[in-house]
Design a protein around this motif. Sequence first.
Motif, short mmCIF file in Angstrom:
data_model
loop_
_atom_site.label_atom_id
_atom_site.label_comp_id
_atom_site.label_asym_id
_atom_site.label_seq_id
_atom_site.Cartn_x
_atom_site.Cartn_y
_atom_site.Cartn_z
N GLY A 20 0.81 -1.21 0.00
CA GLY A 20 0.00 0.00 0.00
C GLY A 20 0.84 1.26 0.00
O GLY A 20 2.06 1.23 0.18
N GLU A 21 0.18 2.39 -0.23
CA GLU A 21 0.88 3.68 -0.29
C GLU A 21 0.91 4.36 1.07
O GLU A 21 1.89 5.00 1.43
CB GLU A 21 0.19 4.59 -1.31
N VAL A 22 -0.15 4.21 1.84
CA VAL A 22 -0.26 4.92 3.12
C VAL A 22 0.26 4.06 4.26
O VAL A 22 1.06 4.51 5.08
CB VAL A 22 -1.72 5.34 3.39
N SER A 23 -0.16 2.81 4.33
CA SER A 23 0.17 1.96 5.47
C SER A 23 1.30 0.97 5.16
O SER A 23 1.34 -0.11 5.73
CB SER A 23 -1.06 1.21 5.95
N HIS A 24 2.20 1.34 4.25
CA HIS A 24 3.25 0.40 3.84
C HIS A 24 4.14 -0.02 5.00
O HIS A 24 4.54 -1.18 5.12
CB HIS A 24 4.10 0.99 2.72
N LYS A 25 4.46 0.92 5.89
CA LYS A 25 5.32 0.60 7.03
C LYS A 25 4.62 -0.37 7.99
O LYS A 25 5.22 -1.33 8.48
CB LYS A 25 5.70 1.88 7.78
N ARG A 26 3.33 -0.10 8.26
CA ARG A 26 2.59 -0.98 9.18
C ARG A 26 2.44 -2.37 8.59
O ARG A 26 2.61 -3.38 9.28
CB ARG A 26 1.22 -0.38 9.49
N THR A 27 2.10 -2.46 7.30
CA THR A 27 1.94 -3.76 6.67
C THR A 27 3.27 -4.51 6.67
O THR A 27 3.31 -5.72 6.92
CB THR A 27 1.41 -3.61 5.24
N ALA A 28 4.36 -3.82 6.38
CA ALA A 28 5.67 -4.46 6.40
C ALA A 28 5.99 -4.98 7.80
O ALA A 28 6.58 -6.07 7.95
CB ALA A 28 6.75 -3.48 5.95
N SER A 29 5.61 -4.23 8.83
CA SER A 29 5.89 -4.67 10.20
C SER A 29 5.09 -5.92 10.57
O SER A 29 5.51 -6.71 11.41
CB SER A 29 5.60 -3.55 11.19
N LEU A 30 3.92 -6.11 9.93
CA LEU A 30 3.13 -7.31 10.20
C LEU A 30 3.90 -8.57 9.81
O LEU A 30 3.79 -9.61 10.47
CB LEU A 30 1.80 -7.26 9.44
N PHE A 31 4.67 -8.49 8.73
CA PHE A 31 5.53 -9.61 8.34
C PHE A 31 6.57 -9.87 9.42
O PHE A 31 6.78 -11.00 9.85
CB PHE A 31 6.22 -9.32 7.01
N ALA A 32 7.25 -8.80 9.84
CA ALA A 32 8.33 -8.93 10.82
C ALA A 32 7.82 -9.47 12.16
O ALA A 32 8.53 -10.20 12.85
CB ALA A 32 9.02 -7.58 11.02
#
Length: 452
Positions: free
Chosen positions: A25-37
Amino acid sequence: MSADIVHFPQKSPPVEPLAQFVRLGEVSHKRTASLFAEGHLAAKRVVIDASRLRFLRSEIKQFKEAGREIVLDTKAAELAALSKYGGSAKDAPWSQVAGGQLVTAPCFLRGHPGDIFGQIARCAVEYDVDAVLSPGHFLHPENGLDWLDIDRGSCSELRRALDHEGGKHIAIDYLLILPHLMLNDPEMRLKIMQALSDLPFDNLWIRASGFGNDSAAQPLVAFISSLVQFHNLGKPIITDYLGGLVGEAVMALGASSGFAHGIAECERFDARPWDKPAKKRDPDKPGGRAARINLSLINKSLTLNEYETLLSAKSAKRLLSPSVALPGVRTPSDVTNDPKILASKEAVTNFEALANVPNLHRPKDFVERRVEPAVERMQQIKNLIPNPEIAKAKVVDVDKLMKRMGDHHKQLSRQSNSLTELSERLVDLGPVARPVQRLSRLEENERRGQRP
């Protein structure tokens, strides 16, 4: 003397693999990436917008080390759109190829001084992505064939640039963006398939404007019927910006090989406003979207206030509880603390449940396991009577909210009937969409018995 009975081994029905691509996503890219981590998102394939690359350098490294397959979206379509160019798309490394103007058709012709294909190829090699979405543009009804011809050339030029820049191992997926009604036109479908038939790409991605996870029964049936015609290309088909029950339905009926979506976002696409100037935000009004709760069980999202208003009704907690068991997320009140965690878990759980069913049984299983229970649950939810005092405190119009619940129940009922009827017709067609063959790093490690 009793006869010996010879038992022949029964051949199990084939289970063709399906593919799930998660857009950061464009807005929540950091949060979505952290879900993987954090271990909340077990999807194997990730789509990263070129406009977010420089903000996700460390996360991309972690994805690679964890064996995720990484697909790069060049954002070419947005960079050529009047309403999108000035937004986040301008952060794509090649956004200035036209000197700060829209990245239009001439920029995608061989010999253009901006060398957009060289820039994309070098970036893909630098970040070591597994695949690049070939630059594609919205095929507007008025100029669709012009862009189709240019995008066709872009696919070949990108292959040449990747090979030249040391990216021979990097695959290309073709991105087709068009109005969903254009898919229903047999003449247009034929022209598209003829244009794509000899291009060097692995998977065909289809992003249909005006279509998404909230689409009704009739457009859904038409979409599935149209996608089946693209099987003649012999390429796996990925539906882009499409998730939830509708995205799963398209796969369950064999029309697509996989889907690409965000976590409770990027599940619907609409390019109709793209040719108009972007609306200026009123500085006196608060920015950002209201917090939302994604309810996978009924394929519906609600604002946090709407969700809490529904919870005030008798028996509501039972109907609105999470569909999967998660540590610390067992009750509706737990859901409101971090809706993304539940949405990510449900997205992968629903996908895996479908992917593990043999092809032949997927349509019937999907209707009985996903659609019919949603209809039954909505039958009860639409009859809830929320506490008027809670609704007032949350500034929620109860009448409008419950009307939407009733309308959603009708839509799910129609989808159930339509999918049941369509699945019976498609059984006779035999072949389903060709499965995605490209192995991700994670799958390759698993195949070799190694830990990622």
